[in-house]
Design a protein around this motif. Structure first.
Motif, PDB file in Angstrom:
ATOM      1  N   SER A 135       5.193 -13.877  52.148  1.00 11.50           N
ATOM      2  CA  SER A 135       5.705 -13.621  50.757  1.00 11.50           C
ATOM      3  C   SER A 135       5.979 -15.508  50.318  1.00 11.50           C
ATOM      4  O   SER A 135       5.482 -16.036  49.432  1.00 11.50           O
ATOM      5  N   GLY A 136       7.338 -14.985  51.077  1.00 11.73           N
ATOM      6  CA  GLY A 136       7.908 -16.817  51.321  1.00 11.73           C
ATOM      7  C   GLY A 136       7.016 -17.774  51.327  1.00 11.73           C
ATOM      8  O   GLY A 136       6.952 -19.041  51.039  1.00 11.73           O
ATOM      9  N   ILE A 137       5.924 -17.762  52.299  1.00  6.19           N
ATOM     10  CA  ILE A 137       5.142 -18.775  52.786  1.00  6.19           C
ATOM     11  C   ILE A 137       4.047 -19.412  51.305  1.00  6.19           C
ATOM     12  O   ILE A 137       3.841 -19.776  51.410  1.00  6.19           O
ATOM     13  N   GLY A 138       3.282 -18.193  51.120  1.00  7.56           N
ATOM     14  CA  GLY A 138       2.995 -17.561  49.507  1.00  7.56           C
ATOM     15  C   GLY A 138       3.407 -18.484  48.482  1.00  7.56           C
ATOM     16  O   GLY A 138       2.598 -19.244  47.521  1.00  7.56           O
ATOM     17  N   LEU A 139       4.545 -18.868  48.604  1.00  7.66           N
ATOM     18  CA  LEU A 139       5.229 -18.853  46.840  1.00  7.66           C
ATOM     19  C   LEU A 139       5.691 -21.071  47.420  1.00  7.66           C
ATOM     20  O   LEU A 139       5.207 -20.909  46.550  1.00  7.66           O
ATOM     21  N   PHE A 140       5.466 -20.166  48.668  1.00 11.48           N
ATOM     22  CA  PHE A 140       6.194 -22.347  49.090  1.00 11.48           C
ATOM     23  C   PHE A 140       4.873 -22.951  48.250  1.00 11.48           C
ATOM     24  O   PHE A 140       4.643 -23.782  48.890  1.00 11.48           O
ATOM     25  N   ILE A 141       3.644 -22.514  49.804  1.00 15.20           N
ATOM     26  CA  ILE A 141       2.848 -22.993  49.389  1.00 15.20           C
ATOM     27  C   ILE A 141       1.894 -22.937  47.849  1.00 15.20           C
ATOM     28  O   ILE A 141       1.347 -24.132  47.362  1.00 15.20           O
ATOM     29  N   ALA A 142       2.115 -22.088  47.208  1.00 16.67           N
ATOM     30  CA  ALA A 142       1.601 -22.267  45.569  1.00 16.67           C
ATOM     31  C   ALA A 142       2.470 -22.851  44.689  1.00 16.67           C
ATOM     32  O   ALA A 142       2.062 -23.955  43.998  1.00 16.67           O
ATOM     33  N   PHE A 143       3.830 -23.364  45.246  1.00 16.39           N
ATOM     34  CA  PHE A 143       5.007 -24.703  44.661  1.00 16.39           C
ATOM     35  C   PHE A 143       4.152 -25.902  45.225  1.00 16.39           C
ATOM     36  O   PHE A 143       3.858 -26.316  44.612  1.00 16.39           O
ATOM     37  N   ILE A 144       3.974 -26.381  46.720  1.00 12.31           N
ATOM     38  CA  ILE A 144       3.225 -27.731  46.487  1.00 12.31           C
ATOM     39  C   ILE A 144       1.982 -27.599  45.396  1.00 12.31           C
ATOM     40  O   ILE A 144       1.524 -29.060  45.415  1.00 12.31           O
ATOM     41  N   LEU A 146       1.206 -26.965  42.985  1.00  9.44           N
ATOM     42  CA  LEU A 146       1.297 -27.412  41.398  1.00  9.44           C
ATOM     43  C   LEU A 146       2.056 -28.394  41.232  1.00  9.44           C
ATOM     44  O   LEU A 146       1.786 -29.290  40.659  1.00  9.44           O
ATOM     45  N   LYS A 147       3.213 -28.719  42.565  1.00 13.03           N
ATOM     46  CA  LYS A 147       3.164 -30.227  42.790  1.00 13.03           C
ATOM     47  C   LYS A 147       2.434 -31.508  42.556  1.00 13.03           C
ATOM     48  O   LYS A 147       2.642 -32.147  41.646  1.00 13.03           O
ATOM     49  N   MET A 148       1.305 -30.875  43.904  1.00  9.49           N
ATOM     50  CA  MET A 148       0.125 -31.851  43.951  1.00  9.49           C
ATOM     51  C   MET A 148      -0.122 -32.568  42.791  1.00  9.49           C
ATOM     52  O   MET A 148      -1.118 -33.563  42.236  1.00  9.49           O
ATOM     53  N   ALA A 149      -0.951 -30.892  41.773  1.00 11.99           N
ATOM     54  CA  ALA A 149      -1.233 -30.710  40.587  1.00 11.99           C
ATOM     55  C   ALA A 149      -1.349 -31.966  39.618  1.00 11.99           C
ATOM     56  O   ALA A 149      -1.904 -32.263  38.832  1.00 11.99           O
ATOM     57  N   GLY A 150       0.484 -31.716  39.319  1.00 14.36           N
ATOM     58  CA  GLY A 150       1.453 -32.504  38.651  1.00 14.36           C
ATOM     59  C   GLY A 150       1.605 -31.952  37.813  1.00 14.36           C
ATOM     60  O   GLY A 150       1.767 -31.673  36.499  1.00 14.36           O
ATOM     61  N   ILE A 151       1.342 -30.199  38.063  1.00  9.44           N
ATOM     62  CA  ILE A 151       1.147 -28.902  36.791  1.00  9.44           C
ATOM     63  C   ILE A 151       3.010 -28.708  36.814  1.00  9.44           C
ATOM     64  O   ILE A 151       3.859 -28.388  35.752  1.00  9.44           O
ATOM     65  N   VAL A 152       3.617 -28.984  37.597  1.00 10.92           N
ATOM     66  CA  VAL A 152       5.220 -28.835  37.785  1.00 10.92           C
ATOM     67  C   VAL A 152       5.880 -30.469  38.132  1.00 10.92           C
ATOM     68  O   VAL A 152       4.970 -31.132  39.023  1.00 10.92           O
ATOM     69  N   ILE A 341      -8.594 -31.442  44.352  1.00 14.31           N
ATOM     70  CA  ILE A 341      -9.731 -30.659  45.275  1.00 14.31           C
ATOM     71  C   ILE A 341      -8.830 -30.096  45.936  1.00 14.31           C
ATOM     72  O   ILE A 341      -9.296 -28.558  46.512  1.00 14.31           O
ATOM     73  N   THR A 342      -7.818 -30.027  46.239  1.00  6.36           N
ATOM     74  CA  THR A 342      -6.895 -28.850  47.058  1.00  6.36           C
ATOM     75  C   THR A 342      -6.306 -27.990  46.581  1.00  6.36           C
ATOM     76  O   THR A 342      -5.546 -26.904  46.614  1.00  6.36           O
ATOM     77  N   ALA A 343      -5.366 -28.216  46.138  1.00  5.23           N
ATOM     78  CA  ALA A 343      -4.101 -28.029  45.220  1.00  5.23           C
ATOM     79  C   ALA A 343      -4.441 -26.172  43.925  1.00  5.23           C
ATOM     80  O   ALA A 343      -3.510 -25.752  44.322  1.00  5.23           O
ATOM     81  N   PRO A 344      -5.343 -26.524  43.798  1.00 10.23           N
ATOM     82  CA  PRO A 344      -5.888 -24.685  42.769  1.00 10.23           C
ATOM     83  C   PRO A 344      -6.043 -24.297  44.099  1.00 10.23           C
ATOM     84  O   PRO A 344      -5.979 -23.073  43.824  1.00 10.23           O
ATOM     85  N   VAL A 345      -6.532 -24.119  45.563  1.00  9.11           N
ATOM     86  CA  VAL A 345      -7.055 -23.608  46.645  1.00  9.11           C
ATOM     87  C   VAL A 345      -5.186 -22.776  47.008  1.00  9.11           C
ATOM     88  O   VAL A 345      -4.838 -21.638  46.973  1.00  9.11           O
ATOM     89  N   LEU A 346      -4.728 -23.599  47.191  1.00  7.74           N
ATOM     90  CA  LEU A 346      -3.381 -23.570  47.156  1.00  7.74           C
ATOM     91  C   LEU A 346      -2.300 -22.552  46.555  1.00  7.74           C
ATOM     92  O   LEU A 346      -2.404 -22.002  46.483  1.00  7.74           O
ATOM     93  N   ILE A 347      -2.840 -23.125  45.140  1.00  8.46           N
ATOM     94  CA  ILE A 347      -2.028 -21.697  44.424  1.00  8.46           C
ATOM     95  C   ILE A 347      -2.287 -20.286  43.949  1.00  8.46           C
ATOM     96  O   ILE A 347      -1.944 -19.323  44.376  1.00  8.46           O
TER      97      ILE A 347
END
Length: 429
Positions: A135-144, A146-152, A341-347
């Protein structure tokens, strides 16, 4: 092929595995551009790291696919490359000496893999920590993502805040995210891959994805550009230990997380663990001889699992695509430079990986808090290894004060103390 990879037994097909491999590759291919960029800041020639990154990814992923038969890709790890550059900058040594430390860490890594230490460690980690790691990895890659996309975006007042929706890349990322969510909700096969493909096409028409050429002649690999003697003359033993410790727990945690997500763990056990653990040890050792930092199992492998990957064929496809990427560096550089291209997949994959939270016994505090500590610290420290370390320190501590010290495997006490010493005296930044 179907028999070798046990496709039918794992409920998958060649087509699904190929799509999963492409999906994983597209979410992690940034490493062949980012890794050379980081290590070249330490003086290593860009072309040398480019080839070394691909060679270590091919060796690690092929070994993982053919021998361990897991859909987990291997490549030089993020974090360790930054630590590599910082050692060169702060210790006043050449990059050749630091490659010597990576090589020695890799050799020790291989020796440890032949022993039962790493397998024992995986078996010793209790279910609550395993679910916390996933779960921690999931939250971490979702955060990555979001940052890549400029959403946060970074904020001096609140650390991070909501991004600017007027930015073209952010808008395209949100489009890709909602398109992929709709495809998944409609149960469309290969939803993640289709989402990336459509986003890339729109990126071309919007002028956000520009190709300065497609193919090029690959650089010649450089071999044994290292100074092992310099490791001893400069006394860089703590650097070897830091590379070894962080890589072991980073990759072990990722393997547990991805295998659990794919439903490939059995009764909390990790079948063919020795072969899986040898893949990153081998990639680290060989990679150092060509000129790159330590390799690790990639959390982006979870995107391929989400796309249906269940066997080593997924990893073999990733390795083949890395081989082809040697000849298509201009095109890959362009694709990896557009985060939309890849940020939505990570989220989205981050959401898939949170499933294990339901299996943690939240009403038993000495089980719940260590898992919570892992989930909290991984994204906030941007380090899988740090999150795991916090969990392995707090779990035995909580059990001791609860009077349940006998429930803890002895090896967790040993590593809890090692991690505590390492975090206080030898932090790997």
């Amino acid at each position: 092929m179907e028999k070798f990879f046990q496709l039918r037994e794992r409920g998958t097909t060649v087509k699904t595995e190929v799509v999963a491999g492409i999906t994983t590759f597209l979410t992690m291919v940034y490493i062949i551009i980012v890794n050379p960029a980081i290590l070249s800041s330490a003086g290593v020639p860009f072309e040398q790291v480019f080839m070394a990154t691909i060679i270590s990814a091919v060796i690690g992923s092929l070994y993982m696919g053919l021998f361990a038969k897991y859909p987990i890709a291997i490549a030089p790890g993020m974090g360790m490359n930054a630590y590599f550059a910082s050692v060169v900058a702060t210790q006043g040594v050449s990059y050749q000496v630091v490659f010597g430390t990576v090589f020695l860490a890799g050799v020790i890594f291989i020796i440890l893999t032949f022993t039962k230490l790493r397998e024992t460690l995986i078996g010793a980690i209790p279910p609550s920590l395993k679910y916390g790691i996933t779960s921690g990895i999931g939250l971490f890659i979702a955060f990555i993502g979001l940052k890549m996309a400029g959403i946060v975006v970074p904020s001096p007042n609140t650390m991070v805040t909501f991004g600017d929706l007027h930015q073209p890349v952010t808008l395209l990322s949100l489009f890709g995210l909602f398109l992929t969510l709709i495809l998944i909700a409609r149960k469309i096969n290969s939803a993640l891959f289709i989402g990336m493909l459509v986003t890339a096409i729109i990126g071309i028409f919007a002028g956000l994805l520009k190709f300065n050429g497609v193919a090029s002649v690959p650089p010649v690999p450089v071999f044994l550009d290292m100074d092992i003697a310099g490791v001893f003359s400069n006394g860089l033993y703590t650097v070897v230990f830091a590379f070894l410790l962080v890589t072991i727990f980073d990759t072990t945690g990722t393997m547990i997380g991805v295998a659990d997500q794919a439903g490939l763990t059995k009764d909390g056990k990790f079948p063919r663990a020795k072969s899986a653990l040898m893949a990153d040890a081998l990639a680290t050792t060989v990679g150092s001889t060509f000129g790159t930092s330590p390799s690790s199992a990639y959390i982006e492998s979870s995107s391929g699992v989400a796309a249906g990957g269940r066997t080593g064929l997924t990893s073999v496809v990733v390795a083949i695509l890395f081989i082809l990427s040697i000849f298509f560096s201009p095109a890959i550089s362009a694709i990896s430079s557009l985060p939309a291209i890849t940020a939505p997949v990570l989220i989205i994959v981050g959401c898939f990986m949170m499933e294990g939270l339901s299996r943690i016994n939240w009403k038993t505090f000495d089980e719940a808090f260590p898992a919570f500590a892992i989930i909290l610290t991984m994204p906030l420290t941007s380090s899988i290894a740090t999150g795991i370390a916090i969990g392995i320190i707090t779990y035995p501590l909580m059990k001791v004060v609860s009077g349940k010290w006998k429930d803890v495997h002895p090896i967790l006490y040993v590593f809890g103390i090692i991690f505590l010493i390492q975090m206080i005296f030898f932090p790997a930044h």
